[in-house]
Design a protein around this motif. Structure first.
Motif, PDB file in Angstrom:
ATOM      1  N   ALA A 171      59.802   4.452  34.883  1.00 19.45           N
ATOM      2  CA  ALA A 171      60.472   3.269  36.104  1.00 19.45           C
ATOM      3  C   ALA A 171      59.492   2.943  36.945  1.00 19.45           C
ATOM      4  CB  ALA A 171      61.299   3.759  37.716  1.00 19.45           C
ATOM      5  N   GLY A 172      58.586   2.805  36.736  1.00 16.24           N
ATOM      6  CA  GLY A 172      57.114   2.269  37.177  1.00 16.24           C
ATOM      7  C   GLY A 172      56.692   1.372  36.036  1.00 16.24           C
ATOM      8  N   GLY A 173      56.743   2.489  34.933  1.00 17.62           N
ATOM      9  CA  GLY A 173      56.324   1.658  33.148  1.00 17.62           C
ATOM     10  C   GLY A 173      57.213   0.205  33.293  1.00 17.62           C
ATOM     11  N   ALA A 174      58.010   0.213  33.249  1.00 20.13           N
ATOM     12  CA  ALA A 174      58.954  -0.753  33.360  1.00 20.13           C
ATOM     13  C   ALA A 174      58.802  -1.647  34.499  1.00 20.13           C
ATOM     14  CB  ALA A 174      61.059  -0.503  33.221  1.00 20.13           C
ATOM     15  N   THR A 175      59.378  -2.005  35.352  1.00 14.98           N
ATOM     16  CA  THR A 175      58.526  -2.622  36.700  1.00 14.98           C
ATOM     17  C   THR A 175      57.906  -3.314  36.203  1.00 14.98           C
ATOM     18  OG1 THR A 175      59.725  -1.050  38.313  1.00 14.98           O
ATOM     19  CG2 THR A 175      58.088  -3.140  38.853  1.00 14.98           C
ATOM     20  N   MET A 176      56.417  -2.449  35.854  1.00 14.39           N
ATOM     21  CA  MET A 176      55.358  -2.805  35.182  1.00 14.39           C
ATOM     22  C   MET A 176      54.764  -4.187  34.101  1.00 14.39           C
ATOM     23  SD  MET A 176      53.180   0.584  36.122  1.00 14.39           S
ATOM     24  CE  MET A 176      51.372  -0.444  34.902  1.00 14.39           C
ATOM     25  N   ALA A 177      55.635  -3.378  32.977  1.00 12.19           N
ATOM     26  CA  ALA A 177      56.037  -4.523  32.084  1.00 12.19           C
ATOM     27  C   ALA A 177      56.859  -5.810  32.765  1.00 12.19           C
ATOM     28  CB  ALA A 177      56.577  -4.227  31.248  1.00 12.19           C
ATOM     29  N   LEU A 178      57.899  -5.586  33.024  1.00  7.01           N
ATOM     30  CA  LEU A 178      58.579  -7.335  33.359  1.00  7.01           C
ATOM     31  C   LEU A 178      58.100  -8.047  34.423  1.00  7.01           C
ATOM     32  CD1 LEU A 178      62.186  -5.575  34.645  1.00  7.01           C
ATOM     33  CD2 LEU A 178      61.459  -6.785  32.388  1.00  7.01           C
ATOM     34  N   ILE A 179      56.592  -7.545  35.052  1.00  5.97           N
ATOM     35  CA  ILE A 179      56.083  -8.510  35.941  1.00  5.97           C
ATOM     36  C   ILE A 179      54.753  -8.703  34.438  1.00  5.97           C
ATOM     37  CG2 ILE A 179      53.796  -8.210  37.361  1.00  5.97           C
ATOM     38  CD1 ILE A 179      55.916  -6.276  39.064  1.00  5.97           C
ATOM     39  N   ARG A 180      54.421  -7.959  34.546  1.00  9.57           N
ATOM     40  CA  ARG A 180      52.740  -8.442  32.960  1.00  9.57           C
ATOM     41  C   ARG A 180      54.158 -10.025  32.206  1.00  9.57           C
ATOM     42  NH1 ARG A 180      49.482  -9.853  34.196  1.00  9.57           N
ATOM     43  NH2 ARG A 180      48.252  -8.736  32.642  1.00  9.57           N
ATOM     44  N   LEU A 181      54.993  -9.475  31.897  1.00 11.27           N
ATOM     45  CA  LEU A 181      56.261 -10.220  30.633  1.00 11.27           C
ATOM     46  C   LEU A 181      56.574 -11.412  31.325  1.00 11.27           C
ATOM     47  CD1 LEU A 181      58.022  -8.636  28.652  1.00 11.27           C
ATOM     48  CD2 LEU A 181      55.836  -9.685  28.482  1.00 11.27           C
ATOM     49  N   LEU A 182      56.483 -12.004  32.980  1.00  5.56           N
ATOM     50  CA  LEU A 182      57.825 -12.815  33.659  1.00  5.56           C
ATOM     51  C   LEU A 182      57.383 -12.956  34.857  1.00  5.56           C
ATOM     52  CD1 LEU A 182      61.057 -11.001  32.923  1.00  5.56           C
ATOM     53  CD2 LEU A 182      59.751 -12.988  31.943  1.00  5.56           C
ATOM     54  N   GLY A 183      56.065 -12.482  34.822  1.00  5.83           N
ATOM     55  CA  GLY A 183      55.102 -12.769  36.080  1.00  5.83           C
ATOM     56  C   GLY A 183      56.205 -12.551  37.143  1.00  5.83           C
ATOM     57  N   PRO A 184      56.403 -13.295  38.761  1.00 11.14           N
ATOM     58  CA  PRO A 184      56.953 -12.705  40.012  1.00 11.14           C
ATOM     59  C   PRO A 184      58.034 -12.869  39.202  1.00 11.14           C
ATOM     60  CG  PRO A 184      54.804 -14.465  40.454  1.00 11.14           C
ATOM     61  CD  PRO A 184      55.278 -14.166  38.675  1.00 11.14           C
ATOM     62  N   ALA A 185      58.982 -13.236  38.492  1.00  6.43           N
ATOM     63  CA  ALA A 185      60.249 -13.069  38.308  1.00  6.43           C
ATOM     64  C   ALA A 185      60.469 -12.398  37.493  1.00  6.43           C
ATOM     65  CB  ALA A 185      60.406 -13.943  37.712  1.00  6.43           C
ATOM     66  N   GLY A 186      60.083 -10.872  37.412  1.00  2.50           N
ATOM     67  CA  GLY A 186      59.775  -9.962  37.081  1.00  2.50           C
ATOM     68  C   GLY A 186      60.436  -9.070  38.018  1.00  2.50           C
ATOM     69  N   VAL A 187      59.520  -9.014  39.486  1.00  8.13           N
ATOM     70  CA  VAL A 187      59.862  -8.237  40.154  1.00  8.13           C
ATOM     71  C   VAL A 187      61.468  -8.619  40.895  1.00  8.13           C
ATOM     72  CG1 VAL A 187      59.995  -8.259  42.599  1.00  8.13           C
ATOM     73  CG2 VAL A 187      57.637  -8.306  41.631  1.00  8.13           C
ATOM     74  N   SER A 188      61.727  -9.585  40.487  1.00 12.78           N
ATOM     75  CA  SER A 188      63.611  -9.938  40.925  1.00 12.78           C
ATOM     76  C   SER A 188      64.578  -9.266  39.655  1.00 12.78           C
ATOM     77  CB  SER A 188      63.622 -11.132  40.942  1.00 12.78           C
ATOM     78  OG  SER A 188      63.416 -11.977  41.930  1.00 12.78           O
ATOM     79  N   LEU A 189      63.991  -9.615  38.143  1.00 10.93           N
ATOM     80  CA  LEU A 189      64.797  -9.152  37.278  1.00 10.93           C
ATOM     81  C   LEU A 189      64.775  -7.062  37.492  1.00 10.93           C
ATOM     82  CD1 LEU A 189      66.431  -8.796  35.178  1.00 10.93           C
ATOM     83  CD2 LEU A 189      64.133  -9.460  33.551  1.00 10.93           C
ATOM     84  N   SER A 190      63.959  -6.480  37.603  1.00  9.61           N
ATOM     85  CA  SER A 190      63.588  -5.038  37.341  1.00  9.61           C
ATOM     86  C   SER A 190      65.060  -4.661  38.782  1.00  9.61           C
ATOM     87  CB  SER A 190      61.649  -4.941  37.503  1.00  9.61           C
ATOM     88  OG  SER A 190      61.355  -5.044  39.056  1.00  9.61           O
ATOM     89  N   SER A 191      64.020  -5.369  39.801  1.00  7.73           N
ATOM     90  CA  SER A 191      65.156  -4.730  41.175  1.00  7.73           C
ATOM     91  C   SER A 191      66.727  -5.073  40.273  1.00  7.73           C
ATOM     92  CB  SER A 191      65.103  -5.613  42.642  1.00  7.73           C
ATOM     93  OG  SER A 191      65.520  -6.766  41.883  1.00  7.73           O
ATOM     94  N   VAL A 192      66.735  -5.767  39.666  1.00 11.73           N
ATOM     95  CA  VAL A 192      68.523  -5.785  39.491  1.00 11.73           C
ATOM     96  C   VAL A 192      68.168  -4.787  38.530  1.00 11.73           C
ATOM     97  CG1 VAL A 192      69.967  -7.188  38.051  1.00 11.73           C
ATOM     98  CG2 VAL A 192      68.802  -8.020  39.877  1.00 11.73           C
ATOM     99  N   VAL A 193      67.952  -4.616  37.358  1.00 11.70           N
ATOM    100  CA  VAL A 193      67.954  -3.343  36.252  1.00 11.70           C
ATOM    101  C   VAL A 193      68.111  -1.973  37.116  1.00 11.70           C
ATOM    102  CG1 VAL A 193      66.807  -3.063  34.082  1.00 11.70           C
ATOM    103  CG2 VAL A 193      67.183  -5.178  34.156  1.00 11.70           C
TER     104      VAL A 193
END
Length: 367
Positions: free
Chosen positions: A265-287
């Motif tokens: 879970a931590g790695g997935a959140t980090m990866a989405l943030i690094r790929l998408l920037g702040p939008a990765g926070v929202s996407l990881s919360s949904v997923v």
């Protein structure tokens, strides 16, 4: 030295206060090349949003996420019904056909009736969660074996359905719980709450690590993630297993699976943030927090989920983690091999994504 304009001053202040999640490299002059090659890129930030964008965008993003949360959970649990829930019937082929017809008439598509030659085989299938109930008709009166460890929802479903079958045949059903939940988990929900907490902690770690240490080298960030997962696994195993007696499985096994869930879970959140920037926070919360927890099977087995949500329980970290923990606690290690495999794949993929984003891309630009 040329004077700094007010706009440039505001931009620098904004960037210093809110480090970027992704973008072009920005390093201090004279910084060691080795350190720069392994540090997080920091992107220049746009000036602080004002006007309609600053007023409406935060509210819109949060309302969308909230609406997704409400919609997903209501779709899954407002009126849950089983969909081909596997159950065993011990008896003649004629009896099996009669039971199957009665169940289908009462609840079309609700049960997948499987014939077993004798009660011992049916009970073994129940103990390994191949079926959720065993209806035995070879005795003087019908007997229903069920596993209370599957939760009160499953118990109510199978006792109600097979009670009606027996009553229709003019017989009285004897129901027996052959695999009850632990004394500290009377409603069978402890696994869900523990898993929800683990995934929430992983999400928070993934976002916090970039807020507190935006330029941390890749190797140290990975070490931090591993330490977080290991300590989280031990903590959950101690609290849920030893303090509340809610998870009766082996301590090392529970701690290990929880650690894998937290790291994934931590790695997935980090990866989405690094790929998408702040939008990765929202996407990881949904997923992770919404789709993942709703499809986990912690409240009700995945067989109760709507068709569009069902496949996620075997893909997302929380779903495979919940099944693995339940298997370790009650069902003869059911799902252990698959759970470890899926969680390990998540961890490896996220580690590779972070390496490519944090190390390889920086080195490639500098070569």
């Amino acid at each position: 030295m040329s004077p700094v304009s007010p706009a440039e001053s505001a931009l620098r202040s904004e960037h210093a206060q809110y480090p970027a999640y992704a973008g072009q490299p920005e390093h201090a002059e004279g910084a060691p090349r080795r350190h720069r090659a392994h540090a997080i890129d920091a992107a220049p930030r746009e000036p602080r949003a004002t006007g309609a964008k600053g007023v409406l965008l935060p509210a819109l993003i949060v309302l969308v996420i909230g609406s997704i949360f409400v919609g997903v959970y209501l779709a899954a649990f407002h009126a849950p019904q089983p969909h081909r829930l596997p159950v065993a019937v011990v008896g003649s082929s004629q009896t099996q056909g009669q039971v199957e017809s009665a169940l289908d008439a009462a609840q079309p598509g609700g049960f997948d009736v499987q014939g077993y030659p004798d009660p011992a085989d049916a009970r073994a299938a129940l103990a390994h969660r191949a079926v959720y109930a065993a209806y035995i008709t070879t005795g003087a009166t019908p007997e229903l074996l069920y596993a209370g460890a599957n939760g009160t929802g499953v118990t109510a479903t199978v006792t109600g359905a097979f009670g009606a079958v027996a009553k229709a045949g003019g017989q009285q059903l004897t129901a027996r719980d052959v695999l009850s939940s632990s004394s500290g988990d009377t409603r069978g929900l402890s696994v869900f709450y523990a898993a929800f907490g683990v995934i929430l902690a992983g999400f928070m770690f993934g976002t916090t690590t970039y807020q507190l240490a935006p330029r941390l080298e890749y190797r140290w960030r990975m070490l931090s993630l591993l330490i977080f997962g290991a300590l989280g696994g031990v903590m959950v195993a101690l609290v849920a297993g030893r303090a509340f007696h809610a998870l009766p499985g082996p301590f090392a096994g529970i701690a290990g699976v929880v650690a894998l869930m937290a790291i994934a879970a931590g790695g997935a959140t980090m990866a989405l943030i690094r790929l998408l920037g702040p939008a990765g926070v929202s996407l990881s919360s949904v997923v992770l927090l919404i789709l993942g927890n709703a499809s986990s099977g912690g409240i009700l087995p995945a067989d109760y989920l709507p068709g569009w949500l069902y496949p996620l329980h075997a893909i997302l970290p929380v779903g495979v983690g919940v099944r693995t923990i339940q298997g370790l606690a009650y069902f003869g290690h059911d799902g252990l091999a698959l759970g470890i495999t899926v969680l390990s794949v998540w961890i490896v993929v996220c580690a590779v994504v972070l390496y490519l984003r944090d190390v390889w891309s920086v080195q490639a630009r500098r070569s």
